[in-house]
Enzyme design. Structure first.
Site, PDB file in Angstrom:
ATOM      1  N   GLY A  28      -4.428  62.380 -22.144  1.00 43.09           N
ATOM      2  CA  GLY A  28      -3.629  62.430 -20.869  1.00 43.09           C
ATOM      3  C   GLY A  28      -2.498  62.053 -21.020  1.00 43.09           C
ATOM      4  O   GLY A  28      -1.652  61.947 -22.045  1.00 43.09           O
ATOM      5  N   ARG A  29      -1.640  61.336 -19.786  1.00 45.04           N
ATOM      6  CA  ARG A  29      -0.362  60.954 -19.845  1.00 45.04           C
ATOM      7  C   ARG A  29      -0.051  59.740 -20.733  1.00 45.04           C
ATOM      8  O   ARG A  29       0.899  59.934 -21.436  1.00 45.04           O
ATOM      9  CB  ARG A  29      -0.084  60.447 -18.406  1.00 45.04           C
ATOM     10  CG  ARG A  29       0.319  61.645 -17.263  1.00 45.04           C
ATOM     11  CD  ARG A  29       0.689  60.831 -16.068  1.00 45.04           C
ATOM     12  NE  ARG A  29      -0.700  60.286 -15.518  1.00 45.04           N
ATOM     13  CZ  ARG A  29      -1.372  61.064 -14.378  1.00 45.04           C
ATOM     14  NH1 ARG A  29      -0.734  61.928 -13.816  1.00 45.04           N
ATOM     15  NH2 ARG A  29      -2.346  60.630 -13.911  1.00 45.04           N
ATOM     16  N   ILE A  30      -1.194  58.727 -20.859  1.00 44.22           N
ATOM     17  CA  ILE A  30      -0.666  57.645 -21.697  1.00 44.22           C
ATOM     18  C   ILE A  30      -1.008  58.270 -23.218  1.00 44.22           C
ATOM     19  O   ILE A  30      -0.130  57.771 -24.073  1.00 44.22           O
ATOM     20  CB  ILE A  30      -1.615  56.433 -21.248  1.00 44.22           C
ATOM     21  CG1 ILE A  30      -1.256  55.759 -20.047  1.00 44.22           C
ATOM     22  CG2 ILE A  30      -1.323  55.390 -22.234  1.00 44.22           C
ATOM     23  CD1 ILE A  30      -2.152  55.040 -19.042  1.00 44.22           C
ATOM     24  N   ARG A  55     -11.720  66.267 -23.559  1.00 47.86           N
ATOM     25  CA  ARG A  55     -12.426  67.135 -23.192  1.00 47.86           C
ATOM     26  C   ARG A  55     -12.200  68.493 -23.250  1.00 47.86           C
ATOM     27  O   ARG A  55     -12.625  69.402 -23.670  1.00 47.86           O
ATOM     28  CB  ARG A  55     -12.935  66.563 -21.934  1.00 47.86           C
ATOM     29  CG  ARG A  55     -14.375  67.000 -21.311  1.00 47.86           C
ATOM     30  CD  ARG A  55     -14.491  66.426 -19.993  1.00 47.86           C
ATOM     31  NE  ARG A  55     -13.394  66.117 -19.331  1.00 47.86           N
ATOM     32  CZ  ARG A  55     -13.269  66.010 -17.882  1.00 47.86           C
ATOM     33  NH1 ARG A  55     -14.090  65.861 -17.130  1.00 47.86           N
ATOM     34  NH2 ARG A  55     -12.008  65.947 -17.420  1.00 47.86           N
ATOM     35  N   THR A  56     -10.815  68.832 -22.652  1.00 51.71           N
ATOM     36  CA  THR A  56     -10.314  70.035 -22.707  1.00 51.71           C
ATOM     37  C   THR A  56      -9.088  70.137 -23.683  1.00 51.71           C
ATOM     38  O   THR A  56      -8.083  69.206 -23.615  1.00 51.71           O
ATOM     39  CB  THR A  56      -9.760  70.857 -21.529  1.00 51.71           C
ATOM     40  OG1 THR A  56      -9.183  69.574 -20.836  1.00 51.71           O
ATOM     41  CG2 THR A  56     -10.847  71.358 -20.672  1.00 51.71           C
ATOM     42  N   ALA A  75      -7.616  51.108 -22.283  1.00 54.25           N
ATOM     43  CA  ALA A  75      -8.234  52.101 -21.124  1.00 54.25           C
ATOM     44  C   ALA A  75      -9.235  51.261 -20.287  1.00 54.25           C
ATOM     45  O   ALA A  75      -8.628  50.503 -19.143  1.00 54.25           O
ATOM     46  CB  ALA A  75      -8.826  53.233 -21.662  1.00 54.25           C
ATOM     47  N   ARG A  76     -10.382  51.072 -20.391  1.00 56.94           N
ATOM     48  CA  ARG A  76     -11.222  50.322 -19.753  1.00 56.94           C
ATOM     49  C   ARG A  76     -12.441  49.967 -20.700  1.00 56.94           C
ATOM     50  O   ARG A  76     -12.812  50.867 -21.661  1.00 56.94           O
ATOM     51  CB  ARG A  76     -12.165  51.181 -18.810  1.00 56.94           C
ATOM     52  CG  ARG A  76     -11.140  51.499 -17.328  1.00 56.94           C
ATOM     53  CD  ARG A  76     -10.953  50.360 -16.754  1.00 56.94           C
ATOM     54  NE  ARG A  76      -9.982  50.527 -15.290  1.00 56.94           N
ATOM     55  CZ  ARG A  76      -8.752  50.671 -15.411  1.00 56.94           C
ATOM     56  NH1 ARG A  76      -7.915  50.304 -16.455  1.00 56.94           N
ATOM     57  NH2 ARG A  76      -7.791  50.883 -14.012  1.00 56.94           N
ATOM     58  N   GLU A 124     -15.051  42.024 -17.561  1.00 56.50           N
ATOM     59  CA  GLU A 124     -13.873  41.134 -17.402  1.00 56.50           C
ATOM     60  C   GLU A 124     -14.074  40.193 -16.220  1.00 56.50           C
ATOM     61  O   GLU A 124     -14.539  40.891 -15.176  1.00 56.50           O
ATOM     62  CB  GLU A 124     -12.695  42.042 -16.945  1.00 56.50           C
ATOM     63  CG  GLU A 124     -12.047  42.953 -18.505  1.00 56.50           C
ATOM     64  CD  GLU A 124     -10.924  44.026 -18.072  1.00 56.50           C
ATOM     65  OE1 GLU A 124     -10.285  43.736 -17.194  1.00 56.50           O
ATOM     66  OE2 GLU A 124     -10.856  44.764 -18.921  1.00 56.50           O
ATOM     67  N   HIS A 183      -6.000  41.967 -20.202  1.00 55.89           N
ATOM     68  CA  HIS A 183      -5.549  43.318 -19.404  1.00 55.89           C
ATOM     69  C   HIS A 183      -4.151  43.153 -18.991  1.00 55.89           C
ATOM     70  O   HIS A 183      -3.940  43.176 -17.756  1.00 55.89           O
ATOM     71  CB  HIS A 183      -6.745  43.432 -18.274  1.00 55.89           C
ATOM     72  CG  HIS A 183      -6.571  45.031 -17.615  1.00 55.89           C
ATOM     73  ND1 HIS A 183      -7.871  45.385 -17.316  1.00 55.89           N
ATOM     74  CD2 HIS A 183      -5.895  45.949 -17.545  1.00 55.89           C
ATOM     75  CE1 HIS A 183      -7.722  46.574 -16.882  1.00 55.89           C
ATOM     76  NE2 HIS A 183      -6.649  46.829 -17.363  1.00 55.89           N
ATOM     77  N   ILE A 184      -3.361  43.304 -19.768  1.00 62.54           N
ATOM     78  CA  ILE A 184      -1.696  43.242 -19.416  1.00 62.54           C
ATOM     79  C   ILE A 184      -1.102  44.717 -19.779  1.00 62.54           C
ATOM     80  O   ILE A 184       0.072  44.558 -19.905  1.00 62.54           O
ATOM     81  CB  ILE A 184      -1.188  42.158 -20.257  1.00 62.54           C
ATOM     82  CG1 ILE A 184      -1.114  42.279 -21.804  1.00 62.54           C
ATOM     83  CG2 ILE A 184      -1.558  40.559 -19.835  1.00 62.54           C
ATOM     84  CD1 ILE A 184      -0.293  41.333 -22.535  1.00 62.54           C
ATOM     85  N   GLY A 185      -1.914  45.884 -19.898  1.00 61.93           N
ATOM     86  CA  GLY A 185      -1.141  47.108 -20.342  1.00 61.93           C
ATOM     87  C   GLY A 185      -0.042  47.464 -19.583  1.00 61.93           C
ATOM     88  O   GLY A 185       1.030  48.083 -20.015  1.00 61.93           O
TER      89      GLY A 185
HETATM   90  C1  GLV Z   1      -4.620  49.480 -14.994  1.00 59.57           C
HETATM   91  O1  GLV Z   1      -5.468  49.309 -15.801  1.00 59.57           O
HETATM   92  C2  GLV Z   1      -4.580  50.570 -14.470  1.00 59.57           C
HETATM   93  O2  GLV Z   1      -5.599  51.328 -14.421  1.00 59.57           O
HETATM   94  O3  GLV Z   1      -3.745  51.088 -13.591  1.00 59.57           O
END
Ligand code: GLV
Length: 324
Positions: free
Chosen positions: A155-157, A177-178, A237-238, A267, A285-287
């Site tokens: 995706g974007r990231i 996925r696609t 991501a998660r 978390e 979680h500092i992305g």
């Molecule tokens: C950060 O983890 C977000 O989903 O924005």
């Protein structure tokens, strides 16, 4: 004219706070005592909720608060909200896509570098006074340049990560996925490969899918077994996309070489064995955590919330079907 009353779970960056204050009367929760029942209680006399990804807005909260007009989440991910329930109650849910793309990709690449070159581990060694001089066998890591980066979820990231990898002359393969249209693949200089192939061929695997029922434990024992024993896994991501127990086992028995993690299954809990390992880099979680990006995210969430309260369709609604 009296302003609409809303519930705000946490203080936002100053610019977003002042925008919010221009439009609504916000009640700020006590960060230390936030839980589902406090949110339900707080929402009783409010028209909307402005929350973070740390709040669980489940079916119980939504059913008890079916009078609210919007749930505005300050995050691009919205797995903390039961969107199906919100849709059934015709409550729009909004998120903050786009504004955190580059910042999050920066961190993913930073984790990749830290993990490959053992930056955190060697820094700890120096600080602890153990360094007594240059050593030819000290902290030997993995080369980043010319290596293969596998991206799971483009995706974007994921695409922003590709642009960073290009500067290091990395070969980038991806699974999504696609599949992307061919012209986009060649513009990005990337090659599609089946999921297992991405795992098998990559020196670094970076995870960028959204978290949902289908992506829970997308990487578990079987997947770590496919990976090179020298490979590093990066997750910004998660947390629950990776089976943390399986990851610990793979790291312990040499199934993979290292991990850079910004997110965790439960978390703020971190698997206790991860905390003892040298071949992992662990971040809280500092992305998206830069001043500029957090300000943009919060401002975007405020604009989404205010739009709904003004009777408009919010710019970033994740359940647009309620407007059909
Ligand atoms: C950060 O983890 C977000 O989903 O924005």
């Amino acid at each position: 004219m009296t302003k609409p009353r809303i519930l705000l779970t946490h203080q936002l960056p100053p610019k977003a706070m002042s925008l919010l204050d221009q439009h609504v009367d916000a009640e700020l929760m006590d960060s230390d005592t936030i839980n589902q029942s406090a949110i339900i209680e707080g929402l009783r006399d409010k028209e909307a909720l402005l929350c973070l990804l740390t709040e669980t807005i489940d079916a119980e909260v939504l059913s008890a608060s079916s009078h609210i007009k919007v749930v505005a989440n300050v995050a691009v991910g919205f797995n903390n909200i039961d969107v199906d329930k919100a849709t059934a109650l015709r409550i729009p849910v909004t998120n903050t896509p786009g504004v955190l793309t580059e910042t999050s990709a920066d961190l993913a690449f930073g984790l990749l570098m830290a993990s490959a070159r053992r930056i955190v581990e060697s820094e700890k060694y120096l600080r602890s006074g153990q360094w007594h001089g240059w050593g030819i066998l000290q902290f030997l890591g993995t080369d980043i340049y010319d290596s293969t980066l596998g991206i799971i979820g483009l995706g974007r990231i994921g695409k922003a990560l590709v642009r960073r990898a290009r500067g290091f002359n990395m070969k980038v393969i991806y699974w999504n996925r696609t599949r992307l249209p061919e012209d986009e693949e060649s513009a990005l200089g990337i090659t599609y490969a089946p999921f297992d192939e991405v795992l098998r061929q990559s020196d670094f695997v970076s995870v960028h899918v959204a978290y949902n029922n289908e992506t829970r434990h997308l990487l578990s024992h079987r997947e770590f077994e496919q990976m090179k024993s020298t490979a590093h896994i990066i997750n910004t991501a998660r947390g629950p996309i990776i089976d943390e127990n399986a990851l610990v086992e793979a790291l312990k028995n040499g199934g993979i070489g290292g991990a850079g993690l910004d997110v965790f299954e439960e978390e703020p809990k971190v698997h206790p064995e991860l905390l003892t390992m040298d071949n992992v880099v662990l971040l809280p979680h500092i992305g998206s955590a830069t001043i500029a990006t957090r300000t943009k995210m919060a401002t975007m969430a405020v604009k989404n919330l205010v739009a709904v309260l003004e009777g408009k369709r919010p710019p970033n609604v994740v359940n647009p079907e309620i407007y059909d």
